[in-house]
Design an enzyme around this catalytic site. Structure first.
Site, PDB file in Angstrom:
ATOM      1  N   GLU B 275       0.342  -1.002  -0.403  1.00 17.55           N
ATOM      2  CA  GLU B 275       0.153  -0.374   0.305  1.00 17.55           C
ATOM      3  C   GLU B 275       1.032   1.279   0.097  1.00 17.55           C
ATOM      4  O   GLU B 275       0.440   1.805  -0.305  1.00 17.55           O
ATOM      5  CB  GLU B 275      -0.727   0.038   1.168  1.00 17.55           C
ATOM      6  CG  GLU B 275      -2.616   0.669   1.157  1.00 17.55           C
ATOM      7  CD  GLU B 275      -3.228   0.531   1.615  1.00 17.55           C
ATOM      8  OE1 GLU B 275      -3.763  -0.520   1.258  1.00 17.55           O
ATOM      9  OE2 GLU B 275      -3.476   0.313   3.064  1.00 17.55           O
ATOM     10  N   GLU B 278       1.791   2.074  -3.044  1.00 19.53           N
ATOM     11  CA  GLU B 278       1.346   2.375  -4.279  1.00 19.53           C
ATOM     12  C   GLU B 278       0.785   3.678  -3.625  1.00 19.53           C
ATOM     13  O   GLU B 278       0.598   4.556  -4.849  1.00 19.53           O
ATOM     14  CB  GLU B 278      -0.164   1.620  -3.989  1.00 19.53           C
ATOM     15  CG  GLU B 278      -1.359   2.098  -4.802  1.00 19.53           C
ATOM     16  CD  GLU B 278      -2.519   1.591  -4.737  1.00 19.53           C
ATOM     17  OE1 GLU B 278      -2.924   0.387  -3.911  1.00 19.53           O
ATOM     18  OE2 GLU B 278      -3.903   1.895  -5.363  1.00 19.53           O
ATOM     19  N   CYS B 295      -8.355  -2.246   3.553  1.00 19.17           N
ATOM     20  CA  CYS B 295      -8.700  -3.556   3.977  1.00 19.17           C
ATOM     21  C   CYS B 295      -9.825  -4.041   4.992  1.00 19.17           C
ATOM     22  O   CYS B 295      -9.777  -4.769   5.230  1.00 19.17           O
ATOM     23  CB  CYS B 295      -7.624  -3.594   5.353  1.00 19.17           C
ATOM     24  SG  CYS B 295      -6.736  -1.874   5.990  1.00 19.17           S
ATOM     25  N   SER B 315      -7.406   1.468  -2.812  1.00 21.36           N
ATOM     26  CA  SER B 315      -6.034   0.824  -3.108  1.00 21.36           C
ATOM     27  C   SER B 315      -6.071   0.011  -3.550  1.00 21.36           C
ATOM     28  O   SER B 315      -7.726  -0.895  -3.540  1.00 21.36           O
ATOM     29  CB  SER B 315      -5.475   0.876  -1.660  1.00 21.36           C
ATOM     30  OG  SER B 315      -4.422   0.013  -1.812  1.00 21.36           O
ATOM     31  N   LYS B 354     -16.132 -10.157   6.888  1.00 25.76           N
ATOM     32  CA  LYS B 354     -14.929 -10.721   6.089  1.00 25.76           C
ATOM     33  C   LYS B 354     -15.492 -12.450   5.624  1.00 25.76           C
ATOM     34  O   LYS B 354     -15.770 -12.021   5.159  1.00 25.76           O
ATOM     35  CB  LYS B 354     -14.087 -10.948   6.813  1.00 25.76           C
ATOM     36  CG  LYS B 354     -12.934  -9.756   7.683  1.00 25.76           C
ATOM     37  CD  LYS B 354     -12.305  -9.681   6.717  1.00 25.76           C
ATOM     38  CE  LYS B 354     -11.061  -8.797   6.809  1.00 25.76           C
ATOM     39  NZ  LYS B 354     -10.464  -8.166   5.661  1.00 25.76           N
ATOM     40  N   GLU B 357     -16.829 -11.218   2.219  1.00 25.40           N
ATOM     41  CA  GLU B 357     -15.464 -10.620   1.984  1.00 25.40           C
ATOM     42  C   GLU B 357     -15.236 -11.855   0.600  1.00 25.40           C
ATOM     43  O   GLU B 357     -14.390 -11.727  -0.617  1.00 25.40           O
ATOM     44  CB  GLU B 357     -13.860 -10.495   2.500  1.00 25.40           C
ATOM     45  CG  GLU B 357     -13.158  -9.569   1.870  1.00 25.40           C
ATOM     46  CD  GLU B 357     -12.051  -9.497   2.507  1.00 25.40           C
ATOM     47  OE1 GLU B 357     -11.326 -10.122   3.206  1.00 25.40           O
ATOM     48  OE2 GLU B 357     -12.107  -8.381   2.627  1.00 25.40           O
ATOM     49  N   GLU B 362     -10.967 -15.026  -3.138  1.00 24.67           N
ATOM     50  CA  GLU B 362     -10.970 -16.894  -3.350  1.00 24.67           C
ATOM     51  C   GLU B 362      -9.606 -17.239  -2.251  1.00 24.67           C
ATOM     52  O   GLU B 362      -9.867 -18.587  -2.313  1.00 24.67           O
ATOM     53  CB  GLU B 362     -10.616 -16.648  -4.687  1.00 24.67           C
ATOM     54  CG  GLU B 362      -9.430 -16.852  -5.347  1.00 24.67           C
ATOM     55  CD  GLU B 362      -9.069 -15.445  -6.114  1.00 24.67           C
ATOM     56  OE1 GLU B 362      -8.131 -14.934  -6.216  1.00 24.67           O
ATOM     57  OE2 GLU B 362     -10.064 -14.617  -6.011  1.00 24.67           O
ATOM     58  N   CYS B 491     -10.975  -2.625  14.026  1.00 28.19           N
ATOM     59  CA  CYS B 491     -11.810  -3.755  14.341  1.00 28.19           C
ATOM     60  C   CYS B 491     -11.163  -4.317  15.790  1.00 28.19           C
ATOM     61  O   CYS B 491     -11.855  -5.033  16.347  1.00 28.19           O
ATOM     62  CB  CYS B 491     -10.137  -4.762  13.386  1.00 28.19           C
ATOM     63  SG  CYS B 491     -10.431  -4.438  11.880  1.00 28.19           S
TER      64      CYS B 491
END
Ligand SMILES: Cc1cc2nc3c(=O)[nH]c(=O)nc-3n(C[C@H](O)[C@H](O)[C@H](O)COP(=O)(O)O)c2cc1C
Ligand code: SF4
Ligand code: SF4
Ligand code: SF4
Lengths: 508, 558
Positions: B275, B278, B295, B315, B354, B357, B362, B491
């Site tokens: 990140e 980036e 995230c 991102s 999540k 998600e 995958e 979190c």
């Protein structure tokens, strides 16, 4: 407009006032069906001194004087709680805020009540005038009329009144060339009963779910958009112009020691002349039912009157001479409410009637707080059980406990008052509950499961009238040549008993 | 000022409610709908106390000079008991099968006030369970209409997925048009499951799926644990809020049957590297517009639902759990010579979102919340408190302090700053950036990186995110990097964390304690910059640098 212009309009239309004078003029609103003193037209209203109270307030009185006049008049809120109006105005006036609102409560959710509608339809200008006076007194420049959408004519006339009054400059900016500005708009309610409760009404105005809020803070402190808001019932407001114009002393000459003025009642139920009646506060129940209403339908015995709408209490005949004022009614476990009066005759089952009123509260509860949302439903289920003849003494006990619990613990006036029909009938008609439970009998023959019709063979002459009239063919000729009722088919409508000319059919 | 409660005098300050005063002085008053700062509508009526012979709700009545309050007498007791009887009369009591069993405030009160099943002729409302959402299960048959979820969803999160429908006895908490949660604006953050006092709103239970996976012998099960789980899990077994516990957690996971237990902190370190690269790239190319951290899956969903035009500003980096999953399934499987198809990666997350998600990535096969893990440990009769302390399995477990603090709001930003500052200015020794840590829901920081000045913003809680987006949309504010965590506080206060008793502790304190626990641990670590993590260095050296396009596995395809 200037004051002179107002006077000019009055002079031009003075003939109208004279015409009115010839009619019997009752009290303040003169609401009576046969008396056509409707003042929905603005020139006619001005001809009858309309907007002169506003002129008087704006041009000759300061804000405190207006409030003082209302305080002196002892006017009490007609929306139900009977809160002293002057005190409410003073509270609002004393709030520090740049923005304040005046709201007129014309939600009128009580079934069978239509006095607020009549006022809105017939005296829309009186309401605008009163709101402007209130706005001047408390320092508000915006008014909202909350009216239920089911009153299309009231909506139409109020809208027209706003247009007409704005055109003449009687509301709007710089009224009577003072700096005072006041604008009024309408908000239409979708008809929930609870939206008449002031905090729920405010939420509804704000576009939220109409649920009451805990008080304090009161709307006078934090109301519409969190600003100080004066909420008055439409009938309360209708009194204002006359009080300002004629003075509080004139107003105090009507009514009772601690409740001044008049009140409009919506009389309905088993009474000969149902309708709206305006009486000075302090008239007795008897006067209302017999003098105004012409007595009980079919000259039956008066059993009770229910006062105060669906969450009022049932007052038995023995208190017929009670004066109708806020305190006396409260003592009896009823309330003034918005002025709905339902007359009940001897054929009324008091258990059934309390179930009926409870049904309304169950439907209209907003569902916010536990006691009202679930409690009322449970109360209804218990009464239902009693009406079906399945009740026990412990149910009766629970009924009373639960009713008191709901009353003491609910968040708003709806829940707090909803068990009143149950509590008042338990207080005055307990024997009927006991009959239902112990003898499995409903003396009024209303509770179908507890009612049985029987043909007494010794009296039956086999004329076949009942046989013909029974809508479900439950009556047959038996082997003895007498008529008999098949209890499995019978729907307990009582038509047979009414038809029998020999008194051969009994109700058990 | 003085107030008398149960015949004793107490001091109080202006604007304190009766409940505030009682809580301060350890006088017990039960609550169901009340949540400090969030819900104080007094609708459940359980906190009633007696004043002047009348019952009033203590949660929203201000204390007054010389007020005489009674919190315990027959009248108060009977009122509360009746309220509970009313609630139980419309509640599908299925306590032992309920996901909230043990944490349910309602159940606790039923026991305390000796409330049993209600009369048989009382009819209960009955509705279908809504399990349409991949994250949250709604069971209205257990709802007591306390309104907490609506408040948190509408006010704290500005999502408004849950609102009251109908009225009277028929009132229920639901989504617009009576849709399922899946078809609502719900972002899956799970904040509602933290505050629901009953089992009406819970995480979608996937413990059975795990049990199934564990029973299939050919599977190689790998658990990977998110940073903030280690400061909440032990609470379920009676430890203090925010207790830092890695050892027994790893041990418990092993006992459950996981072959390896890896640490998502390492994944976070990779996220920091990717990140910040980036971000630096953006700076170099003078690319306009904010770069959003990616995230938090609930934040992603929020953007999709409400600001779809800005999804491209996210991102491209995968979330730490997805990154670690990708590394396990590629690098690790290769280096250990394991058949990828046998590997099942299970994320242990503080997060309900999540679970959704999975529909995006995958590399993680199953996401369980902290709560589900605690439940599994109890179900399997594992004596958690007396477990030995075990270490995570190498190699995918070495982490830097930067990876660890991902568990709290500001953590991502601080971690990125630790690395970028060092890169641009090797002399710099700055590690701690206190400005971006817990506290306000939205913080703005300007940092100088060499010649470039960076405008950063750290946001947690979606209402704050909405305000941020409005500011960005209207052009009122411009930022270079924005970190958003959907859950207030990040979190540590995630929607999948252990339920705490809000009668005893405020949400604010919970956030603070758990976050603090992470920061304390961070302080103890030698390596606090993700670039210094030797495993990170090693994997880049051995795996990504030789064939740079492999880096794609760490990114979402745009
Ligand atoms: C359930 C409930 C329904 C009410 N409905 C009405 C109504 O329909 N119209 C009304 O004027 N007041 C109604 N009220 C009373 C209002 O809350 C408020 O007291 C009144 O508008 C104040 O005006 P007043 O002081 O002029 O009476 C209701 C109150 C409750 C608790
Ligand atoms: S008492 Fe009834 S109407 Fe009033 S807030 Fe409670 S549920 Fe709503
Ligand atoms: S998961 Fe979050 S967004 Fe969805 S209903 Fe719950 S609080 Fe609202
Ligand atoms: S779902 Fe839970 S939090 Fe929401 S109203 Fe029902 S009981 Fe309260």
């Amino acid at each position: 407009m200037k004051f002179e212009d107002l006077n000019e309009i009055k002079k031009k239309n003075i003939s109208f006032q004279k015409k009115l004078k010839n009619q019997k003029n009752n009290f303040i609103l003169s609401i009576k069906d046969d008396c056509k003193t409707k003042l929905e037209n603005i020139t006619e209203y001005i001809a009858c001194d309309g907007y002169f109270a506003l002129a008087k307030a704006l041009l000759t009185m300061n804000r405190q004087q207006v409030v003082d006049e209302i305080i002196k008049s002892d006017l009490r809120g007609r929306g139900g709680a009977g809160f002293p109006t002057g005190k409410k105005w003073e509270l609002c006036k004393n709030q520090e805020s740049e923005k304040k609102y005046v709201i007129c409560n014309c939600d009128e959710g009580d079934p069978g009540a239509f006095m607020d509608r009549t006022i809105a339809e017939d005296y829309p200008h009186a309401i605008l005038e009163a709101m402007a006076i209130a706005g001047y007194a408390i320092g508000a420049d915006e008014g909202i009329i909350y009216v239920r959408a089911e009153y299309p004519r009231a909506v139409e006339r109020l809208n027209q009144a706003i247009v007409d009054a704005s055109k003449l400059g009687l509301i709007g900016n710089n009224i009577f060339e003072t700096k005072f500005c006041f604008n009024v708009s309408l908000k239409l309610g979708a008809g929930a009963f609870v939206c008449g409760e002031e905090t729920a009404l405010i939420k509804s105005c704000e576009g939220q779910r109409g649920e009451p809020k805990l008080k304090p803070p009161y709307p006078a402190e934090r109301g519409y958009k969190d600003k100080p808001t004066l909420i008055n019932n439409i009938e309360t407001l209708a009194n204002i112009p006359k009080i300002i114009l004629n003075g509080s002393d004139w107003f105090c000459s009507l009514g009772e020691e601690n409740s001044k003025g008049t009140k409009v009642f919506a009389l309905s139920g088993k009474v000969k002349n149902a309708g709206l009646y305006e009486l000075p506060i302090g008239a007795t129940i008897k006067q209302l039912v017999y003098e105004c209403g012409g007595g009980v339908l079919n000259d039956k015995q008066l059993k009770a009157v229910q006062m105060g709408g669906p969450s009022g209490g049932c007052i038995p005949t023995k208190f017929c001479d009670t004066k109708i004022d806020y305190e006396s009614l409260k003592q009896l476990g009823a309330m003034m409410g918005s002025g709905g009066v339902i007359v009940m005759d001897e054929d009324t089952c008091m258990v059934d009637i309390s179930k009926f009123f409870l049904e309304f509260s169950v439907d209209e509860s907003c569902g916010k707080c536990t006691p009202c949302r679930i409690g009322n439903k449970r109360l209804h289920e218990i009464i239902q059980k009693i009406c079906e003849g399945l009740g026990t003494l412990s149910d009766l006990n629970e009924l009373e406990n639960l009713a008191n619990y709901i009353k003491d613990n609910s968040l708003c006036g709806l829940g707090q008052a909803s068990p009143n029909p149950v509590l008042s009938t338990l207080k005055y008609f307990k024997e009927e509950y006991l009959e239902h439970i112990l003898e499995k009998r409903c003396r009024a023959g209303v509770c179908k499961k507890l009612t049985k019709y029987n043909i007494m063979h010794d009296k039956c002459v086999a004329c076949s009238l009942c046989f013909k009239i029974c809508p479900v063919d439950a009556i047959y000729l038996d082997d003895d040549g007498k008529y008999t009722i098949d209890q499995n088919k019978c729907i307990r409508c009582g038509k047979c008993k009414a038809s029998c000319r020999f008194g051969a059919i009994e109700r058990k | 000022m003085k107030i008398e409660i149960d015949n004793k005098t107490y001091d109080f300050n202006q604007n304190e409610t009766i409940l505030d005063v009682c809580r301060k002085n350890n006088i017990e008053i039960p609550t169901l709908c009340f949540l400090k700062e969030i819900c104080h509508e007094a609708n459940c009526r359980i906190c009633m106390v007696e004043v002047n012979g009348r019952l009033i709700p203590s949660c929203s009545t201000l204390a007054q000079q010389d007020m005489k309050v009674i919190t315990k007498n027959a009248k108060v007791f009977n009122s509360r008991k009746k309220t509970l009887e009313m609630l139980v009369s419309n509640h599908h009591k299925d306590c032992v099968n309920c996901q909230k069993y043990g944490y349910c405030t309602l159940n606790k009160l039923f026991m305390q006030y000796n409330v049993t099943e209600s009369k048989e002729f009382y009819k209960k409302n009955s509705t279908q369970i809504d399990d349409s959402s991949p994250c949250i299960t709604r069971n209205n048959n257990k709802c007591i209409l306390c309104n907490r979820c609506q408040k948190i969803c509408t006010q704290t999160q500005s999502v408004s997925a849950l609102t009251k429908q109908e009225r009277g006895f028929e009132t229920f908490m639901g989504c617009a048009y009576n849709n399922g949660l899946r078809d609502s604006t719900c972002v899956g953050c799970g904040q509602c499951t933290l505050v629901c006092p009953t089992g009406a709103l819970v995480e979608k239970d996937e413990t059975k799926l795990l049990t199934q996976m564990l029973s299939e012998k050919e599977n190689i099960l790998i658990a990977q644990v998110a940073p903030s789980v280690r400061v909440s899990l032990a609470e379920a077994f009676g430890e203090n809020i925010g207790t830092f516990d890695e050892g027994r957690m790893v041990s418990a996971l092993k006992k459950l049957g996981f072959k390896y237990v890896f640490d998502i902190n390492l994944g976070a370190d990779f996220t920091v590297v990717e990140e910040s690269n980036e971000l630096l790239e953006n700076i170099k190319n003078n690319k306009k517009g904010p770069l959003f951290s990616s995230c938090c899956p609930a934040w992603f969903k929020f953007l999709q639902n409400f600001y779809p035009d800005y999804v491209n500003n996210l991102s491209s980096c995968k979330s730490p759990t997805e990154m670690l999953g990708a590394i396990i399934k590629n690098y690790y499987a290769q280096s250990q010579n394991i058949d990828v198809n046998k590997i099942k990666v299970v994320g242990i997350m503080p997060c309900t979102a999540k679970k959704g998600e999975k529909e995006r990535g995958e590399d993680v096969d199953l996401s369980l919340t902290t709560r589900e893990l605690a439940r599994l440990i109890k179900q399997k009769n594992i004596d958690y408190l007396n477990l030995p302390h075990e270490k995570f399995d190498s190699p995918l477990s070495t982490y830097s302090g930067a990876g660890l603090i991902f568990g709290t709001t500001g953590g991502v930003t601080e971690a990125v700053l630790r690395r970028t500052i060092k890169l641009l200015n090797p002399q710099s020794n700055q590690i701690e950036f206190l400005d971006v840590r817990q506290g306000k829901g939205r913080k703005e920081v300007d940092v100088c990186l060499g010649e470039t000045k960076l405008k950063l913003c750290v946001v947690s809680g979606l209402k704050n995110a909405r305000e941020l987006m409005e500011d960005i949309k209207s052009g009122k504010k411009e930022y270079d990097f924005v970190e958003v965590m959907a859950c207030p506080g990040g979190c540590v206060n995630g929607g999948g964390q252990i339920n705490v008793d809000y009668d005893k502790i405020d949400i604010e304190e919970v956030k603070f304690k758990r976050a603090n626990s992470l920061y304390e641990q961070d302080k103890k670590l030698k390596v606090r910059n993700s670039s210094d993590n030797e495993i990170v260095q090693q994997i880049y050296r051995d795996f990504f640098i030789p064939s740079p396009n492999k880096c794609d596995i760490l990114h979402y395809h745009k």
